[in-house]
Motif scaffolding. Sequence first.
Motif, PDB file in Angstrom:
ATOM      1  N   SER A  76      63.912  44.846  50.685  1.00 11.96           N
ATOM      2  CA  SER A  76      63.187  44.904  51.382  1.00 11.96           C
ATOM      3  C   SER A  76      61.699  44.297  50.289  1.00 11.96           C
ATOM      4  N   SER A  77      61.656  43.439  51.513  1.00 12.04           N
ATOM      5  CA  SER A  77      60.471  41.746  50.842  1.00 12.04           C
ATOM      6  C   SER A  77      59.369  42.542  50.385  1.00 12.04           C
ATOM      7  N   PRO A  78      58.663  42.081  49.383  1.00 13.70           N
ATOM      8  CA  PRO A  78      57.370  42.903  48.847  1.00 13.70           C
ATOM      9  C   PRO A  78      55.953  42.243  50.073  1.00 13.70           C
ATOM     10  N   SER A  79      54.722  42.911  49.850  1.00  8.28           N
ATOM     11  CA  SER A  79      54.157  41.462  50.238  1.00  8.28           C
ATOM     12  C   SER A  79      53.507  40.331  49.923  1.00  8.28           C
ATOM     13  N   PRO A  80      53.872  39.217  50.957  1.00  6.35           N
ATOM     14  CA  PRO A  80      53.012  37.953  49.465  1.00  6.35           C
ATOM     15  C   PRO A  80      52.023  37.848  48.840  1.00  6.35           C
ATOM     16  N   GLU A  81      51.136  39.105  49.291  1.00  8.75           N
ATOM     17  CA  GLU A  81      49.457  39.093  48.438  1.00  8.75           C
ATOM     18  C   GLU A  81      49.793  40.040  47.099  1.00  8.75           C
ATOM     19  N   ALA A  82      50.548  41.041  46.690  1.00 14.65           N
ATOM     20  CA  ALA A  82      50.825  41.328  46.100  1.00 14.65           C
ATOM     21  C   ALA A  82      51.583  40.518  45.020  1.00 14.65           C
ATOM     22  N   MET A  83      52.608  39.490  45.371  1.00 14.29           N
ATOM     23  CA  MET A  83      52.834  38.983  44.968  1.00 14.29           C
ATOM     24  C   MET A  83      52.486  37.218  44.084  1.00 14.29           C
ATOM     25  N   VAL A  84      50.982  36.680  44.568  1.00 18.43           N
ATOM     26  CA  VAL A  84      50.457  35.913  44.240  1.00 18.43           C
ATOM     27  C   VAL A  84      50.066  36.425  43.275  1.00 18.43           C
ATOM     28  N   ARG A  85      48.493  38.095  43.639  1.00 19.55           N
ATOM     29  CA  ARG A  85      48.312  38.569  42.690  1.00 19.55           C
ATOM     30  C   ARG A  85      49.245  38.329  41.475  1.00 19.55           C
ATOM     31  N   ALA A  86      50.463  39.239  41.364  1.00 18.43           N
ATOM     32  CA  ALA A  86      50.966  39.111  39.950  1.00 18.43           C
ATOM     33  C   ALA A  86      51.068  37.976  39.233  1.00 18.43           C
ATOM     34  N   LEU A  87      51.473  36.862  40.060  1.00 17.45           N
ATOM     35  CA  LEU A  87      52.126  35.605  39.829  1.00 17.45           C
ATOM     36  C   LEU A  87      50.556  35.283  39.051  1.00 17.45           C
ATOM     37  N   GLU A  88      49.305  35.109  39.442  1.00 20.34           N
ATOM     38  CA  GLU A  88      48.215  34.832  38.611  1.00 20.34           C
ATOM     39  C   GLU A  88      47.777  35.446  37.572  1.00 20.34           C
ATOM     40  N   VAL A  89      47.724  37.094  38.004  1.00 21.75           N
ATOM     41  CA  VAL A  89      47.612  37.764  36.441  1.00 21.75           C
ATOM     42  C   VAL A  89      48.662  37.368  34.905  1.00 21.75           C
ATOM     43  N   LEU A  90      49.170  36.900  35.220  1.00 18.36           N
ATOM     44  CA  LEU A  90      50.802  36.126  34.533  1.00 18.36           C
ATOM     45  C   LEU A  90      50.200  34.837  33.861  1.00 18.36           C
ATOM     46  N   TYR A  91      49.837  33.917  34.988  1.00 20.38           N
ATOM     47  CA  TYR A  91      49.347  32.884  34.180  1.00 20.38           C
ATOM     48  C   TYR A  91      48.237  33.752  33.948  1.00 20.38           C
ATOM     49  N   SER A  92      47.437  33.749  34.056  1.00 20.68           N
ATOM     50  CA  SER A  92      46.168  33.889  33.749  1.00 20.68           C
ATOM     51  C   SER A  92      46.072  34.404  31.817  1.00 20.68           C
ATOM     52  N   ASP A 144      42.861  44.487  43.889  1.00 19.32           N
ATOM     53  CA  ASP A 144      43.095  45.658  42.469  1.00 19.32           C
ATOM     54  C   ASP A 144      42.794  46.775  42.457  1.00 19.32           C
ATOM     55  N   ILE A 145      42.916  47.830  43.460  1.00 19.78           N
ATOM     56  CA  ILE A 145      43.507  49.213  43.458  1.00 19.78           C
ATOM     57  C   ILE A 145      44.261  49.751  43.442  1.00 19.78           C
ATOM     58  N   GLU A 146      44.452  50.879  42.799  1.00 22.76           N
ATOM     59  CA  GLU A 146      45.612  51.262  43.012  1.00 22.76           C
ATOM     60  C   GLU A 146      45.572  52.796  43.429  1.00 22.76           C
ATOM     61  N   ASN A 147      45.725  53.356  44.929  1.00 25.86           N
ATOM     62  CA  ASN A 147      45.818  54.845  44.994  1.00 25.86           C
ATOM     63  C   ASN A 147      46.558  55.574  44.744  1.00 25.86           C
ATOM     64  N   LEU A 148      45.899  57.073  44.238  1.00 21.15           N
ATOM     65  CA  LEU A 148      47.145  57.863  43.856  1.00 21.15           C
ATOM     66  C   LEU A 148      47.202  59.172  45.694  1.00 21.15           C
ATOM     67  N   THR A 194      33.632  44.955  39.041  1.00 19.58           N
ATOM     68  CA  THR A 194      34.902  44.210  38.425  1.00 19.58           C
ATOM     69  C   THR A 194      34.130  42.463  38.441  1.00 19.58           C
ATOM     70  N   LEU A 195      34.909  42.033  37.430  1.00 24.59           N
ATOM     71  CA  LEU A 195      34.140  40.048  37.284  1.00 24.59           C
ATOM     72  C   LEU A 195      35.279  39.978  38.457  1.00 24.59           C
ATOM     73  N   ARG A 196      36.781  39.949  39.255  1.00 26.24           N
ATOM     74  CA  ARG A 196      37.208  39.221  39.622  1.00 26.24           C
ATOM     75  C   ARG A 196      36.889  39.658  41.247  1.00 26.24           C
ATOM     76  N   SER A 197      36.467  40.478  41.898  1.00 25.24           N
ATOM     77  CA  SER A 197      36.853  41.315  42.870  1.00 25.24           C
ATOM     78  C   SER A 197      35.129  41.490  43.536  1.00 25.24           C
ATOM     79  N   SER A 198      34.192  41.665  42.475  1.00 26.31           N
ATOM     80  CA  SER A 198      32.923  42.475  42.543  1.00 26.31           C
ATOM     81  C   SER A 198      33.306  44.520  42.896  1.00 26.31           C
ATOM     82  N   GLN A 199      34.497  44.105  42.661  1.00 23.06           N
ATOM     83  CA  GLN A 199      34.620  46.194  43.777  1.00 23.06           C
ATOM     84  C   GLN A 199      33.143  46.621  42.891  1.00 23.06           C
ATOM     85  N   GLU A 200      32.649  47.171  43.089  1.00 23.10           N
ATOM     86  CA  GLU A 200      31.964  48.404  42.671  1.00 23.10           C
ATOM     87  C   GLU A 200      32.888  49.701  42.163  1.00 23.10           C
ATOM     88  N   VAL A 201      32.594  50.282  40.311  1.00 21.37           N
ATOM     89  CA  VAL A 201      33.515  51.479  39.973  1.00 21.37           C
ATOM     90  C   VAL A 201      32.835  52.228  38.768  1.00 21.37           C
TER      91      VAL A 201
END
Length: 722
Positions: free
Chosen positions: A488-504, A411-415, A670-677
């Motif tokens: 151009s088809s998006p990645s399945p992982e990005a699609m699942v993540r989007a559905l998960e956020v909207l559901y939550s 769930d990190i956006e790299n610039l 982060t609570l979701r993925s335990s990513q250090e930030v």
Amino acid sequence: MKSLSKTWSILKDVYEKEATKVTTSHQSSRSKLYTPISLKMAQFWKPGTAKPRLLDDEEGGVLFYSASPASSSTYGHVSLEKERQRLPVFKYRMSILYLVETHSTTIIVGETGSGKTTQIPQYLKEAGWADGGRIIACTQPRRLAVQSVAARVAEEMGVNLGEEVGYTIRFEDVTNPDLTRIKFLTDGVLLREMMDDPLLSKYSVIMVDEAHERSLSTDILLGLLKKIQRRRPELRLIIASATIEAKSMAAFFQTRKRRPQLEGEDHGLKTEPAILSVEGRGFNVQIFYAEEPVSDYLRATVSTVMSIHNKEPMGDILVFLTGQDDIDTAVQLITEESQNSGKSSLGMIVLPLYSGLTRADQDLVFSPSPRGKRKVVISTNIAETSLTLEGIVYVIDSGFSKQRFYNPITDIENLVVAPISKASARQRAGRAGRVRPGKCYRLYTEDYFVNEMSLEGIPEMQRSNLVSSVIQLKALGIDNILGFDWPSSPSPEAMVRALEVLYSLGILDDDAKLTSPVGFQVAELPLDPMISKMIIVSDELGCSEEIITVSAILSIQSIWISVKGQRELDEAKLRFAASEGDHVTFLNVYRGFLQSNKSSKWCHKNFINYHAMKKVMEVREQLRRVAQRLGLALKSCENDMQVLRRAVTAGFFANACRLEPYSHNGTYKTLRSSQEVYIHPSSVLFRVNPKWVVYHSLVSTDPTTNESYTPLGSEPNTGHLV
């Protein structure tokens, strides 16, 4: 209107007299590459009237001819009219009108500077496509391009901007529903218009310009327009680009399957897309490469600019860099170098160009250079295709652009500062050959260009967070997201993540459909779904006025002025800093702005961007109107920041972080993925280290160390989190 029949008579006569014999070339059975064909006779007709019969041309194609139709200045601007006729696209005017009349989709590949963006909408209007209250739309991927192109077309037509010619970007509508017939808008705005009018019934022709940039909104728009054409076969599409792969785009639009009663032939249309190539008005451009790889492209850029200024004849310079920070640094370095070189810096005008500039600063870039002066424009890739800068003779290509890459797993956006593609490199070089033979200095080796540089860039669809895109499609009735026809088809992982956020967030239900009323309310707000949910919850908590203010500020790139001394800016922020975090700090800034009677002097004193604050007020009023339309009560919590924090947390609870026990360097997980930030240094919570934080966005600013930051932090109501 009174001269329309006469115009069509002239077009018909010219067409019959000037048709030339040419050859035809066919591609595969699925897609034909239309080149000039031989016609005994062809007729033009006014849209909406009976279609005349074509002789010996039922397979139809593109007509090229050598002579230009008679034209006179009908707008009172003789010089502008002559300039229009000198554009390369002018000699294809009849061909374009013929294709649009006979094909449902036309793909126009026109080099930068050919005039396709400004002229084609005018040709369509002159041919009657805006009669009967209909509108001709032209989309652009960038807001700055929308504004500048609309202003240019209005000038050429001799009308006031906002009347017959207008534009719409997010939070800014410069059109008149009763008068506007040519409308420029961003891809995203047209997508939002589908919410109220799914078939875009008021448009007769939609031109999707700069389609090769493959922005997220452009790809979604192309997929939806393909569906709309099945229901509205009379709708004409023009896909315009400088470098697009025409055959693949033609194949995409040719795969549609129609019910027999909607077959294009029943409407006198050919369903296979037509392809027309328009040459640019270019001169020869010499390409120079670096002999060795460049370690510091900023320093190399500065030295190249100075070398051109000292050794080359007069002519403006266009420099391509990655973003605002690099551009501001380069402007400063070039100015200092010019002053220290012993030569007068008065001969060189250094100007930045990026999307966050004010309109006044933009106008400086487009203004002609004063006599005896050399203009140096330092730009992002916005000047690659979307905008045309006259007077450019020299181009310096750093070989890089700044792009966002989203990792749905972390769930990190790299610039990321990433290498450009060969297509982009050619576009940049072409900018040097607009007014006379030019030169392009590439700050990379020829071997790298030939053997390592990719042919095309990665579509934004395949490197973006798809949360906003999914809710848009859901709101338009596209329930089967995975089965949607993407260019151009998006990645399945990005699609699942989007559905998960909207559901939550309670926006989607167990069947992945929009909930009522929350889901539909969120879809109506032109904001990130998390911000929209924050606004809806604020209605229940009684703090909607404050939350709408915060949301408006979050919609602006930045309300702070960039300064050389970071310490001065930090001290200014401390005057408004709130222990609750950045969101409440923004609220304090807005209140201070109102108390100062919206003073520009007050803004300057506090390092606040006055124009940004004026824009915040405009956006806030629009959000208030949308909220009222949705039935939300506009209430103020006065100084009760507890409920405001609860509202922020309700929208951004998925972005919750907890301070690591015994952490001495402010490490959060982060609570979701335990990513250090880590909290970004620009946040008022930097070094405060509260136990809990919810963040607005997560961006990796140092890919080599994989450290991530929370640019906007807010200390939540921890009881609410529990």
